[in-house]
Design an enzyme around this catalytic site. Structure first.
Site, PDB file in Angstrom:
ATOM      1  N   ASP A   1       1.292  -2.993   9.769  1.00 23.54           N
ATOM      2  CA  ASP A   1       0.508  -3.978   9.297  1.00 23.54           C
ATOM      3  C   ASP A   1      -0.403  -3.692   8.110  1.00 23.54           C
ATOM      4  O   ASP A   1      -0.299  -2.416   7.654  1.00 23.54           O
ATOM      5  CB  ASP A   1      -0.676  -4.424  10.483  1.00 23.54           C
ATOM      6  CG  ASP A   1      -1.093  -5.566  10.219  1.00 23.54           C
ATOM      7  OD1 ASP A   1      -0.792  -6.367   9.280  1.00 23.54           O
ATOM      8  OD2 ASP A   1      -1.518  -6.541  11.557  1.00 23.54           O
ATOM      9  N   TRP A   2      -0.925  -4.435   7.333  1.00 24.60           N
ATOM     10  CA  TRP A   2      -1.486  -4.471   6.034  1.00 24.60           C
ATOM     11  C   TRP A   2      -2.505  -3.200   6.101  1.00 24.60           C
ATOM     12  O   TRP A   2      -3.481  -2.904   6.634  1.00 24.60           O
ATOM     13  CB  TRP A   2      -2.565  -5.760   6.007  1.00 24.60           C
ATOM     14  CG  TRP A   2      -3.190  -5.888   4.444  1.00 24.60           C
ATOM     15  CD1 TRP A   2      -4.177  -5.274   3.960  1.00 24.60           C
ATOM     16  CD2 TRP A   2      -2.606  -6.564   3.571  1.00 24.60           C
ATOM     17  NE1 TRP A   2      -4.513  -5.959   2.862  1.00 24.60           N
ATOM     18  CE2 TRP A   2      -3.449  -6.699   2.336  1.00 24.60           C
ATOM     19  CE3 TRP A   2      -1.272  -7.143   3.211  1.00 24.60           C
ATOM     20  CZ2 TRP A   2      -3.211  -7.138   1.098  1.00 24.60           C
ATOM     21  CZ3 TRP A   2      -0.933  -7.658   2.120  1.00 24.60           C
ATOM     22  CH2 TRP A   2      -2.097  -7.721   0.870  1.00 24.60           C
TER      23      TRP A   2
END
Length: 719
Positions: A273-274
């Site tokens: 994820d980011w």
């Protein structure tokens, strides 16, 4: 396919292999720049992307602003040594709404979860995939199969609620809608099950905060939707921001390799994820350097990095130093190459502008958006004021009455002509002779004295007041009050919304509350004093039409709550499937311990009657159980009923929930019509995890219940 992957992999250099593991942001400034500086800035930003692609250091992009730039990036990739196409991803959570100027925007996931309709979810995903592929996108970071147990969490709107069976069924349906049989069709995309694991129960409801859970709770509640998604063939998976029991999910080899790949048989690839690999050092403090964070993540099972440049150099150096085995790199790259081959990107990497105009927001897609909005609405309370009849003047007010808050999170502002607000819906659907007046009150955090006074003055001459209030999670709205990274300290309507409601209620006019929200609104005063409450959630681009149809009686509401609505933040943890001892001693001094609304609650304009449940009285362990009942529409209008079948293991070697959802279905009935509903419960439905967390089925009594308070029947399982 395996042979094609190995032939291609064998041609890749080490740099090209690691490049396939790297994802970058494709978003730059707008190509419709208004001055020379903006044009130069845009060109320089594109030049940076070109250099990355030409050097073989990128395999995927996200946040690409539309088909034009997607085609441009693919053209550059086609000129590289091997011409490997780019995988372009996006957060198409409930429609392709993040990267296009216009798209078909469906109700948010928590909204259409209220329909309890996996086929609807599959069709929503299928249409979203079609609009993605025609615009040059191949990969959606959806579905979110987190089980939510804390409604303060801003990302509740992205999920399907609190029940692991409902979450799993809808998640599987969306995987099938996105990917089709094997994502090889020209209208299919990769799905991504996220976020593994337990992101929906963070400490204090804060996105990314630690989750402290027992192994039993993980196995019973939070793992099943992911395991089901893997069994359905989901090809990508994303770990959670959070840590569980002290181990960040992005560095949990036991979770990402042993459980995901070895136990569940996952054959796709895992994307971070980011910036969560970076956070292993900067937030979790389990790595002293960026290189160590990269190594921990890759060795744990992360195959692709979202997003940024240092990952490439770091991983390359550590492979050459022997700290990361080359075979681990090959293991990561194989499914990435397979995805590109199987999607057909080598043959069809470009989008066609002519086809975009034919597909995006076409009549068929808009019809599905309206159907989904209609099925998502939940009537929570009705004293008989709905449907509206015999009224001549209706006042609509509230901060969510005439804006795009109905779209929800993960959506850009849409063209005004594409969206039907609550006001527009009421004005268009009002019967002849009914006038709809509107007084603006808002935005949510800035309701003024003058606005309140204007609403009260207008209400004095109206027959009924419709108050559209709640939240606003629209991603690029600076006034947003919920959504990703916007978590809540209270479950009551924020700002002065209740003050506005109190002033309007004092007039003695019927007060209809329409809730616009991505997570439960909990206000005892609101529920007690409203004549009717319609939970509209975030019903999407045509939500105003669906809301108006229900208020005026043109449609019969049929939705049911996919999660419990507690009375307040002091009642958090009020899930329907609690253990028997949850309320056996302690009492709340100034409040009931019962929820405001139970999981599965939802009213209709008609009534449904259930017959007694029919099934065998005794069955053998390991056998499937067939259950039947008759459902009759005993009211005066047609309607749809969602039949919920609950199961309880009455006595067991460990404590069991007071009820668990075992099956559900929808039936549509005309007045006086009856239909036999049949369920087939697999043997596993009667199993449990014993004290050593082994899956077993114990003999004894199991109690079946139809509906929230419907007929019950016991069945005894025997060895």
């Amino acid at each position: 396919m395996a042979q094609r992957v190995e032939l291609l992999l064998a041609q890749l250099s080490l740099d090209e292999k690691i490049g396939q593991m790297c994802q970058y942001v494709g978003e730059t400034s707008s190509p419709t720049a208004e001055n020379a500086d903006e044009v130069v800035g845009y060109a320089l930003a594109l030049a940076d992307k070109v250099q990355l692609i030409e050097s073989g250091r990128v395999g995927s992009f996200l946040k690409v602003p539309g088909a034009l730039e997607a085609n441009f990036l693919q053209e550059v990739a086609a000129r590289t040594r091997l011409g490997i196409p780019l995988l372009i991803g996006t957060d198409a959570i409930h429609g392709h709404g993040m990267d296009l100027p216009a798209a078909t925007i469906f109700p948010s996931p928590i909204s259409f979860a209220s329909a309890f309709d996996p086929e609807l979810a599959r069709r929503i995903a299928q249409v979203t995939a079609r609009e993605m592929r025609v615009t040059g996108f191949h990969w959606t970071f959806s579905p979110n199969v987190d089980v939510v147990r804390d409604p303060r969490w801003g990302r509740t709107t992205e999920t399907f609620g609190e029940d692991p069976l409902l979450v799993a069924e809808l998640g599987v349906a969306m995987v099938q809608g996105y990917q089709g049989r094997d994502f090889s069709g020209e209208h299919e995309v990769l799905a991504c099950a996220k976020h593994l694991v337990a992101g929906g129960v963070p400490n204090n409801g804060l996105n990314g905060a630690p989750s402290e859970l027992s192994e039993r709770t993980l196995e019973e509640l939070y793992h099943p939707p992911f395991e089901r998604s893997v069994a359905a063939g989901v090809f990508t998976l994303m770990p959670a921001h959070n840590e569980v029991a002290g181990v960040p999910c992005h560095a949990d080899e036991r979770l990402l390799t042993y459980r995901l790949r070895e136990q569940w048989g996952f054959g796709g690839f895992v994307v971070s994820d980011w910036l969560d690999i970076e956070r292993l050092r900067s937030v979790h403090f389990i790595a002293e350097t960026r290189a160590e964070a990269d190594r921990l993540a890759v060795l744990a099972g992360i195959d692709m990095h979202m997003h940024g440049g240092e990952f490439f150099e770091s991983v390359r150096a550590q492979v050459l130093e022997g700290k990361i085995p080359l075979e681990r790199i090959d293991q990561a790259v194989r499914p990435i190459l397979q995805a590109k081959l199987q999607l057909g990107l080598f043959e069809r990497r470009y989008s066609d502008p002519e086809r975009i105009r034919q597909v995006v927001c076409c009549p068929e897609h808009l019809a599905l958006a309206l159907e989904a909005a209609r099925k998502s609405l939940v009537l929570l309370k009705n004293d008989g004021s709905l449907p509206l009849a015999g009224v001549r003047r209706v006042l609509l007010t509230g901060p969510d009455a005439n804006d795009q808050s109905i779209l929800g999170d993960w959506v850009r502002f849409q063209p005004e002509t594409n969206v039907v607000t609550v006001l527009q819906g009421l004005q268009r659907e009002a019967p002849p002779g009914v006038a709809v007046e509107h007084v603006e009150t808002g935005p949510i955090a800035a309701i003024s004295d003058a606005q309140i006074e204007a609403a009260v003055a207008a209400a004095a001459s109206c027959d009924v007041v419709v108050l559209a209030l709640g939240e606003n999670s629209l991603r690029f709205n600076p006034q947003r009050t919920s959504g990703e990274n916007v978590d809540r300290v209270s479950l009551e309507p924020p700002g002065r919304q209740l003050e506005l409601m109190r002033r309007l209620h004092a007039l003695g006019k019927p007060l209809i509350v329409v809730l616009i929200n991505g997570a439960p609104i909990a206000s005892e005063w609101l529920v007690e004093h409203a004549a009717a409450v319609l939970e509209a959630w975030e019903p999407g681009m045509l939500g105003g039409t669906a809301i108006a149809e229900v208020l005026f009686g043109k449609q019969n509401p049929s939705g049911r709550l996919p999660m419990t609505v507690p009375r307040s933040v002091g009642h958090l943890g009020a899930s329907y499937d609690h253990r028997p001892s949850a309320h056996h001693r302690g009492r709340l001094r100034f409040s009931s311990s019962e929820p405001l609304f139970r999981f599965g609650h939802g009213l209709s304009y008609t009534q449904f009657a259930y017959s007694e449940l029919r099934c065998v009285e005794r069955a053998k362990l390991g056998q499937e159980l067939s259950v039947e009942l008759d459902v009759t529409n005993t009211g005066a209008c047609a309607g749809e009923d969602i039949v919920l079948l609950f199961l309880r293991d009455v006595y067991a070697s460990i404590t069991r929930p007071v009820r668990q959802l075992a099956a559900f279905t929808r039936v549509s009935l005309q007045p006086g019509q009856s239909q036999t509903v049949s369920f087939r419960l697999a043997a596993e439905k009667f199993s449990l995890l014993d004290r050593e967390l082994r899956r077993v089925t114990e003999p004894g009594e199991f109690r079946l219940t139809a509906g929230l308070d419907g007929p019950e029947r016991s069945v005894w399982l025997e060895a």
